[in-house]
Design an enzyme around this catalytic site. Structure first.
Site, PDB file in Angstrom:
ATOM      1  N   PRO A  39      26.137 -30.917  20.665  1.00  0.00           N
ATOM      2  CA  PRO A  39      25.196 -31.699  19.872  1.00  0.00           C
ATOM      3  C   PRO A  39      25.452 -31.635  18.372  1.00  0.00           C
ATOM      4  O   PRO A  39      25.861 -30.600  17.839  1.00  0.00           O
ATOM      5  CB  PRO A  39      23.828 -31.091  20.218  1.00  0.00           C
ATOM      6  N   ASN A  40      25.222 -32.760  17.748  1.00  0.00           N
ATOM      7  CA  ASN A  40      25.322 -32.960  16.298  1.00  0.00           C
ATOM      8  C   ASN A  40      26.745 -32.968  15.761  1.00  0.00           C
ATOM      9  O   ASN A  40      26.948 -33.218  14.573  1.00  0.00           O
ATOM     10  CB  ASN A  40      24.473 -31.932  15.531  1.00  0.00           C
ATOM     11  N   ARG A  78      27.560 -33.891   7.800  1.00  0.00           N
ATOM     12  CA  ARG A  78      26.573 -32.853   8.059  1.00  0.00           C
ATOM     13  C   ARG A  78      27.043 -31.518   7.494  1.00  0.00           C
ATOM     14  O   ARG A  78      28.045 -30.961   7.941  1.00  0.00           O
ATOM     15  CB  ARG A  78      26.358 -32.710   9.565  1.00  0.00           C
ATOM     16  N   TYR A 127      30.502 -26.739   7.810  1.00  0.00           N
ATOM     17  CA  TYR A 127      31.353 -27.221   8.892  1.00  0.00           C
ATOM     18  C   TYR A 127      32.655 -27.847   8.424  1.00  0.00           C
ATOM     19  O   TYR A 127      33.493 -28.217   9.248  1.00  0.00           O
ATOM     20  CB  TYR A 127      30.574 -28.225   9.750  1.00  0.00           C
ATOM     21  N   ASN A 160      33.150 -26.738  22.153  1.00  0.00           N
ATOM     22  CA  ASN A 160      32.319 -26.324  21.030  1.00  0.00           C
ATOM     23  C   ASN A 160      30.901 -26.663  21.459  1.00  0.00           C
ATOM     24  O   ASN A 160      30.465 -27.802  21.309  1.00  0.00           O
ATOM     25  CB  ASN A 160      32.693 -27.051  19.739  1.00  0.00           C
ATOM     26  N   ALA A 182      24.850 -25.980  19.089  1.00  0.00           N
ATOM     27  CA  ALA A 182      23.561 -25.288  19.255  1.00  0.00           C
ATOM     28  C   ALA A 182      23.331 -24.805  20.686  1.00  0.00           C
ATOM     29  O   ALA A 182      22.612 -23.819  20.896  1.00  0.00           O
ATOM     30  CB  ALA A 182      22.419 -26.202  18.818  1.00  0.00           C
ATOM     31  N   HIS A 196      23.693 -20.997  21.939  1.00  0.00           N
ATOM     32  CA  HIS A 196      22.663 -19.974  21.819  1.00  0.00           C
ATOM     33  C   HIS A 196      21.474 -20.204  22.741  1.00  0.00           C
ATOM     34  O   HIS A 196      20.543 -19.410  22.744  1.00  0.00           O
ATOM     35  CB  HIS A 196      22.158 -19.940  20.370  1.00  0.00           C
ATOM     36  N   ASP A 234      26.016 -21.631  33.669  1.00  0.00           N
ATOM     37  CA  ASP A 234      26.065 -21.723  35.127  1.00  0.00           C
ATOM     38  C   ASP A 234      27.051 -22.788  35.597  1.00  0.00           C
ATOM     39  O   ASP A 234      27.720 -22.609  36.619  1.00  0.00           O
ATOM     40  CB  ASP A 234      24.678 -22.000  35.692  1.00  0.00           C
ATOM     41  N   GLU A 278      35.910 -21.075  24.067  1.00  0.00           N
ATOM     42  CA  GLU A 278      34.776 -21.462  23.229  1.00  0.00           C
ATOM     43  C   GLU A 278      35.252 -21.520  21.785  1.00  0.00           C
ATOM     44  O   GLU A 278      35.908 -20.598  21.310  1.00  0.00           O
ATOM     45  CB  GLU A 278      33.673 -20.413  23.380  1.00  0.00           C
ATOM     46  N   HIS A 338      34.237 -22.669  17.584  1.00  0.00           N
ATOM     47  CA  HIS A 338      33.228 -22.996  16.568  1.00  0.00           C
ATOM     48  C   HIS A 338      33.948 -23.248  15.256  1.00  0.00           C
ATOM     49  O   HIS A 338      34.892 -22.535  14.905  1.00  0.00           O
ATOM     50  CB  HIS A 338      32.232 -21.853  16.401  1.00  0.00           C
ATOM     51  N   LEU A 339      33.495 -24.254  14.538  1.00  0.00           N
ATOM     52  CA  LEU A 339      34.055 -24.560  13.228  1.00  0.00           C
ATOM     53  C   LEU A 339      33.696 -23.485  12.215  1.00  0.00           C
ATOM     54  O   LEU A 339      34.528 -23.071  11.413  1.00  0.00           O
ATOM     55  CB  LEU A 339      33.544 -25.921  12.750  1.00  0.00           C
ATOM     56  N   SER A 340      32.450 -23.040  12.241  1.00  0.00           N
ATOM     57  CA  SER A 340      31.984 -22.004  11.313  1.00  0.00           C
ATOM     58  C   SER A 340      32.054 -20.645  12.005  1.00  0.00           C
ATOM     59  O   SER A 340      32.156 -20.562  13.232  1.00  0.00           O
ATOM     60  CB  SER A 340      30.550 -22.286  10.861  1.00  0.00           C
ATOM     61  N   ARG A 342      26.535 -15.950  10.157  1.00  0.00           N
ATOM     62  CA  ARG A 342      25.413 -16.863   9.904  1.00  0.00           C
ATOM     63  C   ARG A 342      24.099 -16.220  10.339  1.00  0.00           C
ATOM     64  O   ARG A 342      24.004 -15.013  10.491  1.00  0.00           O
ATOM     65  CB  ARG A 342      25.685 -18.185  10.622  1.00  0.00           C
ATOM     66  N   ARG A 401      22.304 -17.202  15.699  1.00  0.00           N
ATOM     67  CA  ARG A 401      23.600 -17.813  16.020  1.00  0.00           C
ATOM     68  C   ARG A 401      24.637 -16.791  16.495  1.00  0.00           C
ATOM     69  O   ARG A 401      25.723 -17.161  16.912  1.00  0.00           O
ATOM     70  CB  ARG A 401      24.150 -18.565  14.811  1.00  0.00           C
TER      71      ARG A 401
END
Length: 153
Positions: A10-11, A18, A23, A75, A78, A81, A88, A99, A101-103, A108, A112
């Protein structure tokens, strides 16, 4: 031909506008384009999906278990978390995944720092911006090729 699925949570459709200080400046389209170039270089089939809907992501992970997908790069954004459902789905599909993540999620907010996926992932790459995806792709290619050679022995 090896098939790798890349899932953007998402996002991430808002990348580039953003919170670029968190990011980075890259858009989702530029990340997907860089991944497509890597895939072409390695003669790998790549599919990308971005969704803001948890159920769509769960359904695609489930489908990957039966459609010849050899590896997933995700990625979860949100959902990292919050989503037991995505966890599952990975356990049910048995498709290995990385997995990303950009950040750096560990630098953080406290909420997170917990991931529902990290302990079942092959690996986690975090904090390197677009390179998080590119490094994960290279690792997925290498691991998929190793798996292929073991099958052929």
């Amino acid at each position: 031909m090896i098939k790798i699925l890349v899932i953007h949570g998402p996002n991430l459709n808002l990348l580039g506008s953003r919170e670029p200080e968190v990011y980075g400046p890259d858009t989702l389209a530029s990340i997907d384009q860089a991944l497509a170039q890597l895939a072409a270089h390695h003669d790998i089939k790549i599919e990308t999906l971005q969704s803001n809907i948890e159920g769509e992501i769960v359904g695609r992970i489930q489908q990957a278990g039966s459609d010849q997908t050899r590896f997933i790069i995700i990625n979860p954004a949100a959902f990292t978390h919050t989503s037991v459902a995505i966890r599952d789905a990975f356990l049910a599909s048995t498709v290995p995944f990385i997995e990303v993540h950009l950040s750096n999620i560990y630098a953080r907010e406290d909420f997170r720092k917990h991931s529902y996926l990290s302990d079942i992932a092959i690996g986690v790459i975090s904090g390197l911006g677009k390179d998080s995806y590119l490094l994960a792709f290279e690792a997925a290619v290498n691991l998929s090729k190793q798996s292929n050679s073991k099958r052929n022995q």
